[in-house]
Design a protein around this motif. Structure first.
Motif, PDB file in Angstrom:
ATOM      1  N   LEU A 237      23.657  52.333  43.849  1.00 16.75           N
ATOM      2  CA  LEU A 237      24.265  52.685  45.128  1.00 16.75           C
ATOM      3  C   LEU A 237      23.197  52.888  46.204  1.00 16.75           C
ATOM      4  O   LEU A 237      23.408  52.523  47.357  1.00 16.75           O
ATOM      5  CB  LEU A 237      25.135  53.940  44.987  1.00 16.75           C
ATOM      6  CG  LEU A 237      26.361  53.798  44.079  1.00 16.75           C
ATOM      7  CD1 LEU A 237      27.150  55.105  44.046  1.00 16.75           C
ATOM      8  CD2 LEU A 237      27.252  52.655  44.530  1.00 16.75           C
ATOM      9  N   ALA A 238      22.082  53.485  45.832  1.00 21.15           N
ATOM     10  CA  ALA A 238      20.999  53.676  46.797  1.00 21.15           C
ATOM     11  C   ALA A 238      20.555  52.322  47.337  1.00 21.15           C
ATOM     12  O   ALA A 238      20.251  51.402  46.579  1.00 21.15           O
ATOM     13  CB  ALA A 238      19.824  54.388  46.130  1.00 21.15           C
ATOM     14  N   GLY A 239      20.566  52.199  48.651  1.00 22.37           N
ATOM     15  CA  GLY A 239      20.180  50.954  49.292  1.00 22.37           C
ATOM     16  C   GLY A 239      21.317  49.969  49.467  1.00 22.37           C
ATOM     17  O   GLY A 239      21.166  48.958  50.169  1.00 22.37           O
ATOM     18  N   ALA A 240      22.458  50.230  48.843  1.00 19.74           N
ATOM     19  CA  ALA A 240      23.621  49.350  48.995  1.00 19.74           C
ATOM     20  C   ALA A 240      24.389  49.716  50.267  1.00 19.74           C
ATOM     21  O   ALA A 240      24.173  50.772  50.872  1.00 19.74           O
ATOM     22  CB  ALA A 240      24.531  49.462  47.780  1.00 19.74           C
ATOM     23  N   THR A 241      25.288  48.832  50.660  1.00 20.63           N
ATOM     24  CA  THR A 241      26.063  49.058  51.886  1.00 20.63           C
ATOM     25  C   THR A 241      27.501  49.412  51.531  1.00 20.63           C
ATOM     26  O   THR A 241      28.165  48.696  50.789  1.00 20.63           O
ATOM     27  CB  THR A 241      26.057  47.800  52.774  1.00 20.63           C
ATOM     28  OG1 THR A 241      24.711  47.529  53.179  1.00 20.63           O
ATOM     29  CG2 THR A 241      26.917  48.007  54.016  1.00 20.63           C
ATOM     30  N   LEU A 242      27.956  50.531  52.098  1.00 20.23           N
ATOM     31  CA  LEU A 242      29.343  50.955  51.949  1.00 20.23           C
ATOM     32  C   LEU A 242      30.088  50.633  53.237  1.00 20.23           C
ATOM     33  O   LEU A 242      29.696  51.065  54.313  1.00 20.23           O
ATOM     34  CB  LEU A 242      29.428  52.459  51.681  1.00 20.23           C
ATOM     35  CG  LEU A 242      30.855  53.035  51.611  1.00 20.23           C
ATOM     36  CD1 LEU A 242      31.569  52.529  50.362  1.00 20.23           C
ATOM     37  CD2 LEU A 242      30.825  54.565  51.630  1.00 20.23           C
TER      38      LEU A 242
ATOM     39  N   ALA B 298      29.376  42.164  54.876  1.00 17.07           N
ATOM     40  CA  ALA B 298      28.119  42.904  54.731  1.00 17.07           C
ATOM     41  C   ALA B 298      28.142  43.950  53.623  1.00 17.07           C
ATOM     42  O   ALA B 298      27.088  44.454  53.236  1.00 17.07           O
ATOM     43  CB  ALA B 298      27.776  43.596  56.055  1.00 17.07           C
ATOM     44  N   SER B 299      29.309  44.272  53.092  1.00 17.11           N
ATOM     45  CA  SER B 299      29.443  45.438  52.218  1.00 17.11           C
ATOM     46  C   SER B 299      29.350  45.106  50.733  1.00 17.11           C
ATOM     47  O   SER B 299      29.872  44.092  50.271  1.00 17.11           O
ATOM     48  CB  SER B 299      30.779  46.137  52.487  1.00 17.11           C
ATOM     49  OG  SER B 299      30.860  46.571  53.826  1.00 17.11           O
ATOM     50  N   ASP B 300      28.719  46.023  50.009  1.00 20.59           N
ATOM     51  CA  ASP B 300      28.707  45.955  48.553  1.00 20.59           C
ATOM     52  C   ASP B 300      29.911  46.699  47.971  1.00 20.59           C
ATOM     53  O   ASP B 300      30.389  46.382  46.884  1.00 20.59           O
ATOM     54  CB  ASP B 300      27.421  46.566  48.002  1.00 20.59           C
ATOM     55  CG  ASP B 300      26.196  45.830  48.497  1.00 20.59           C
ATOM     56  OD1 ASP B 300      26.005  44.661  48.105  1.00 20.59           O
ATOM     57  OD2 ASP B 300      25.440  46.408  49.305  1.00 20.59           O
ATOM     58  N   VAL B 301      30.362  47.712  48.694  1.00 17.90           N
ATOM     59  CA  VAL B 301      31.569  48.463  48.337  1.00 17.90           C
ATOM     60  C   VAL B 301      32.411  48.577  49.591  1.00 17.90           C
ATOM     61  O   VAL B 301      31.904  48.961  50.647  1.00 17.90           O
ATOM     62  CB  VAL B 301      31.246  49.879  47.812  1.00 17.90           C
ATOM     63  CG1 VAL B 301      32.538  50.637  47.474  1.00 17.90           C
ATOM     64  CG2 VAL B 301      30.320  49.822  46.602  1.00 17.90           C
ATOM     65  N   VAL B 302      33.683  48.227  49.500  1.00 18.37           N
ATOM     66  CA  VAL B 302      34.621  48.400  50.611  1.00 18.37           C
ATOM     67  C   VAL B 302      35.658  49.426  50.180  1.00 18.37           C
ATOM     68  O   VAL B 302      36.275  49.283  49.116  1.00 18.37           O
ATOM     69  CB  VAL B 302      35.321  47.075  50.984  1.00 18.37           C
ATOM     70  CG1 VAL B 302      36.386  47.311  52.054  1.00 18.37           C
ATOM     71  CG2 VAL B 302      34.305  46.050  51.463  1.00 18.37           C
TER      72      VAL B 302
END
Length: 318
Positions: A143-148, A200-204
């Motif tokens: 999660l660190a560095g990922a985009t929510l 752009a998101s890794d998690v929406v």
């Protein structure tokens, strides 16, 4: 003596989490634990009650049902918004509709339970460990560095963003009414568009109110814009996402997975694909289900009944 029924008390918690004794000399209160999906069966079970206490949208109250409940005088729902009640029809029949407060904390926490469960494959790894399966069969996502990406920056969305920053995530948000000032106040970036957020998101994660503008907001075209390794989390309302398109996205691998706490039909039918898809982490609409929230719901339900008995209803739904 008036009669009050509490519906859909799944955990049989309603009578224990509030002081119903405050109205015991005027109201006979009982609870029904099982869900009654058949409208005619439901009508027969509740048609003698003058007061009904219901939990969110578990049991709808459209005009067609309300018109067949001539004894009903007060309908109390948890929360201050319930699209499953035809409030105008109730009012026209002399039925008072009241609500209760609801905390944004439980759904915020459950959102993160789903995000973390998906990112670290908690359920399949736990199942393998219990069943004697392979030891370490997956590789978790950082999660660190990922985009929510947050769709809807209200009370819940804002709290979700606060936690994301603690994980070291980049946070972006979009909603039809979100402006730069509000996004900045919440400490997030405002996405230029819904499409830009999805790409752009890794998690929406979805935290929008269901309405005409948000129903079907994410369809096939939108889901195809998401990254193949991204996951979608919905603890808001199922119809915000086209459910047929979501099943296709999960089966075809347009997205890596989904964390779902809401469904168009609840309880979820036994043959629903969401029960069998291996990349779905599904829960039975637990977002608001916490001890403190329930205590608030049922305590304020007693207050609503007391106020109505006194001729001065409080927390009426408009």
């Amino acid at each position: 003596m008036r009669t009050c029924l509490i519906l859909d008390d799944y955990q049989q918690a309603a009578l224990a989490l509030a002081d119903w004794g405050r109205i015991a000399d005027r109201v006979a209160v009982s609870a029904i634990a099982e869900h009654i999906p058949d409208r005619e069966t439901l009508r027969a079970r509740i048609d003698q009650a003058e007061i009904l206490v219901i939990m969110r949208e578990r049991t709808p109250f459209p005009a067609a049902l309300l018109e067949r409940l001539p004894r009903l005088k007060l309908l109390v729902t948890s929360g201050m918004r319930n699209l499953a009640i035809d409030v105008a029809s109730a009012r026209s029949r002399g039925v008072t509709v009241c609500g209760t407060e609801s905390s944004p904390t439980p759904p915020t926490e459950l959102t993160w339970a789903l995000i973390l469960g998906l990112a670290r494959h908690v359920v399949p790894e736990s199942r393998n460990l219990r069943d004697g399966g392979p030891w370490q069969s997956t590789i978790g996502s950082d999660l660190a560095g990922a985009t929510l990406g947050i769709l809807g920056l209200g009370k819940i969305g804002t709290r979700v963003a606060e936690i994301a920053r603690a994980f070291g995530m980049r946070v972006i948000a979009w909603s039809p009414n979100l402006d730069e000032a509000r996004a900045a106040a919440a400490g997030v970036e405002r996405a230029a568009s819904k499409e830009a957020l999805l790409e752009a998101s890794d998690v929406v994660t979805i935290h929008l109110v269901l309405g005409e503008r948000t129903r079907g907001l994410l369809g096939e075209a939108e889901l195809r814009r998401m990254r193949r390794g991204a996951v979608l989390v919905n603890t808001s309302r199922a119809p915000i996402v086209d459910q047929v398109a979501l099943v296709r996205a999960l089966e075809a691998g347009w997205i890596a997975g989904a964390g779902l706490d809401v469904f168009e039909t609840e309880p979820l039918p036994a043959d629903s694909p969401f029960r069998r898809l291996p990349n779905v982490l599904a829960l039975p609409h637990l977002g608001y289900v916490s001890r403190n929230n329930y205590r608030t719901f049922f305590t304020q339900a007693v207050e609503d009944i007391e106020a109505w008995l006194a001729g001065s209803p409080i927390r009426e739904l408009g």
